[in-house]
Design a protein around this motif. Structure first.
Motif, short mmCIF file in Angstrom:
data_model
loop_
_atom_site.label_atom_id
_atom_site.label_comp_id
_atom_site.label_asym_id
_atom_site.label_seq_id
_atom_site.Cartn_x
_atom_site.Cartn_y
_atom_site.Cartn_z
N VAL A 81 51.59 37.90 38.37
CA VAL A 81 50.15 38.00 38.09
C VAL A 81 49.80 39.43 37.73
CG1 VAL A 81 47.82 37.61 38.97
CG2 VAL A 81 49.70 36.15 39.75
N TYR A 82 49.11 39.57 36.60
CA TYR A 82 48.64 40.88 36.16
C TYR A 82 47.15 40.98 36.47
CZ TYR A 82 47.34 44.72 33.06
OH TYR A 82 46.84 45.90 32.56
N HIS A 83 46.76 42.05 37.17
CA HIS A 83 45.38 42.21 37.64
C HIS A 83 44.63 43.29 36.87
CE1 HIS A 83 47.87 40.78 41.03
NE2 HIS A 83 46.81 40.08 41.39
N GLN A 84 43.36 43.05 36.68
CA GLN A 84 42.52 44.08 36.07
C GLN A 84 42.54 45.33 36.94
OE1 GLN A 84 38.65 42.68 34.91
NE2 GLN A 84 38.13 44.56 33.85
N HIS A 85 42.50 46.47 36.33
CA HIS A 85 42.56 47.82 36.93
C HIS A 85 44.01 48.31 37.04
CE1 HIS A 85 38.36 47.44 37.56
NE2 HIS A 85 38.42 46.70 38.65
N GLU A 86 45.01 47.41 36.95
CA GLU A 86 46.39 47.87 36.91
C GLU A 86 46.70 48.40 35.52
OE1 GLU A 86 48.21 44.55 40.08
OE2 GLU A 86 48.70 44.46 37.95
N LYS A 87 47.67 49.29 35.44
CA LYS A 87 48.06 49.84 34.14
C LYS A 87 48.69 48.73 33.28
CE LYS A 87 48.79 54.59 35.68
NZ LYS A 87 49.77 55.70 35.86
N MET A 88 48.50 48.84 31.96
CA MET A 88 49.02 47.85 31.04
C MET A 88 50.55 47.77 31.10
SD MET A 88 47.54 45.64 29.01
CE MET A 88 45.96 46.35 28.52
N TYR A 89 51.15 48.79 31.65
CA TYR A 89 52.61 48.84 31.81
C TYR A 89 53.13 47.59 32.49
CZ TYR A 89 56.91 49.89 34.39
OH TYR A 89 58.15 49.82 34.96
N TRP A 90 52.40 47.09 33.51
CA TRP A 90 52.88 45.96 34.28
C TRP A 90 52.88 44.67 33.47
CZ3 TRP A 90 55.58 47.34 38.17
CH2 TRP A 90 55.29 48.53 38.85
N GLY A 103 50.14 34.92 35.16
CA GLY A 103 48.77 34.83 35.64
C GLY A 103 47.99 36.07 35.24
N ILE A 104 46.75 35.88 34.83
CA ILE A 104 45.86 36.97 34.45
C ILE A 104 44.65 36.92 35.38
CG2 ILE A 104 44.51 38.04 32.61
CD1 ILE A 104 47.49 37.98 32.00
N SER A 105 44.41 37.99 36.10
CA SER A 105 43.35 37.98 37.11
C SER A 105 42.28 39.04 36.82
CB SER A 105 43.96 38.23 38.50
OG SER A 105 42.97 38.19 39.50
N PRO A 106 41.17 38.63 36.19
CA PRO A 106 40.07 39.58 35.97
C PRO A 106 39.46 40.00 37.31
CG PRO A 106 39.85 37.63 34.57
CD PRO A 106 40.90 37.32 35.59
N ALA A 107 38.89 41.18 37.35
CA ALA A 107 38.26 41.67 38.57
C ALA A 107 36.99 40.88 38.86
CB ALA A 107 37.95 43.16 38.44
N ASN A 108 36.73 40.60 40.12
CA ASN A 108 35.53 39.86 40.48
C ASN A 108 34.38 40.76 40.90
OD1 ASN A 108 36.30 40.73 43.02
ND2 ASN A 108 36.91 38.73 43.77
N ASP A 109 34.56 42.07 40.74
CA ASP A 109 33.50 43.00 41.16
C ASP A 109 32.82 43.66 39.97
OD1 ASP A 109 35.68 44.48 40.35
OD2 ASP A 109 35.63 45.90 42.03
N ILE A 110 33.03 43.12 38.76
CA ILE A 110 32.38 43.67 37.59
C ILE A 110 31.79 42.53 36.76
CG2 ILE A 110 33.90 45.69 37.46
CD1 ILE A 110 35.39 44.33 35.22
N GLN A 111 30.90 42.86 35.84
CA GLN A 111 30.25 41.86 35.02
C GLN A 111 31.21 41.28 33.98
OE1 GLN A 111 26.73 43.69 33.40
NE2 GLN A 111 25.61 43.55 35.34
#
Length: 333
Positions: A81-90, A103-111
């Protein structure tokens, strides 16, 4: 129907708990014929309630990748799973390491606008490096995010959460009264407790009631009377009455979307099932996050009635919940 097993690392983290990685591996191996897909054991950065630093985010990403490789070394099969805020390297590493499903996981604390800008970058990279990569969007059922990107699957618990908060998804209608699924639905305030439903113009209410009945549901009816000490007061959504703060008694005259949060959850589940089956949504699979037995039963009651046997729907549940459930896996049938 697909069954996806998540570790439940986030739920454990919010409760200051942890997941035993070896126990998770043994569980997924024991039930390898039960679950279509297993999710990696992520490491959540920082502490619950605090904003993690960039260093904590990168450290967590590295430890999560170590977990991925460790699980594989023990014979487990999971998707990273790749998460928002992690570097694109991952994400690049996941692609370069040959994974076919990520898996792609957008952050739930932003619009949503911030998520969309990030997802533009994510799918831009995927288009360049591996256009046929299958992606699963975690907590992605907002229209602008669902339809903007070529997901293979998405999941969300919104269908149940919105119902609990008194809302239902209602498609817009064309001039002939046909439901339109190519545009975002109207989130209808369908709770008698709030009284907002009564503020909807009568002609629109009539169209809503007609459509609700056509899909096998009832809108329900609530009546408010002056407080009566002899009134039978029970929980909201059940036959009887409920004393309000304004000294009025809420009397349920007919069970339905206005009076039961479980009915609203079932309706919302049907909306998403309709979306992929008759609404033209091209996402191959929509996954319903079922955090407990009750949520699963609500979903299955709709799935089995309207689209039994469909391979375009699935369920996501967590190891963290199952291991604490007295029924084990009995309920997940």
């Amino acid at each position: 129907m697909d069954y996806i097993l998540d570790s439940g690392a986030f739920s454990a983290w919010t409760r200051q708990g942890s997941i035993d990685i070896d126990a998770y591996i043994e569980f997924m191996k024991l039930h390898k014929d039960r679950f279509t897909t297993n999710i990696n054991l992520d490491v959540i950065p920082g502490r619950f309630g605090e904003t993690p630093t960039g260093e904590e985010i990168e450290s967590a990403a590295g430890k999560g990748y170590e977990n991925l490789k460790y699980i594989e070394s023990k014979g487990g099969v999971v998707i990273p799973v790749y998460h928002q805020h992690e570097k694109m390297y991952w994400l690049e590493k996941m692609i370069d390491d040959g994974y076919d499903y990520v898996g792609i996981s957008p952050a739930n604390d932003i619009q949503n606008s911030g998520r969309a800008r990030w997802l533009d970058q994510v799918f831009g990279l995927i288009a360049k490096k591996k256009p046929d990569l299958k992606t699963h969007g975690f907590a992605v059922t907002g229209y602008n995010l669902m339809f903007r990107y070529p997901w293979f699957s998405v999941d969300s618990a919104t269908w149940r959460i919105l119902g609990g908060h008194g809302g239902i998804y209602m498609p817009l209608f064309d001039s002939r009264g046909e439901a339109r699924y190519e545009v975002a639905p109207w989130v209808l305030p369908a709770s008698g407790r709030r009284g907002l439903y009564e503020e909807i113009p009568p002609t629109i209410r009539e169209a809503v009631v007609k459509y609700v009945k056509s899909r096998g549901f009832e809108i329900g009816e609530v009546e408010y009377t002056e407080g009566d000490d002899n009134a039978h007061k029970v929980g909201f959504g059940l036959p009887g009455g409920r004393q309000s703060r304004t000294r009025k008694t809420e009397v349920v005259k007919e069970l339905g979307l206005l009076t039961k949060h479980s009915e609203r959850a079932r309706w919302n589940a049907l909306y998403f099932l309709d979306l992929v089956h008759i609404g033209g949504c091209k996402i191959p699979k929509i996954i319903f996050a079922c955090g407990d037995v009750n949520a699963y039963k609500l979903f299955r009651s709709v799935y089995d009635k309207y689209y039994p046997g469909s391979d375009r729907a699935g369920v996501l549940t967590s190891y963290f919940y199952i291991k604490g459930c007295k029924k084990g896996l009995e309920w997940l049938q």
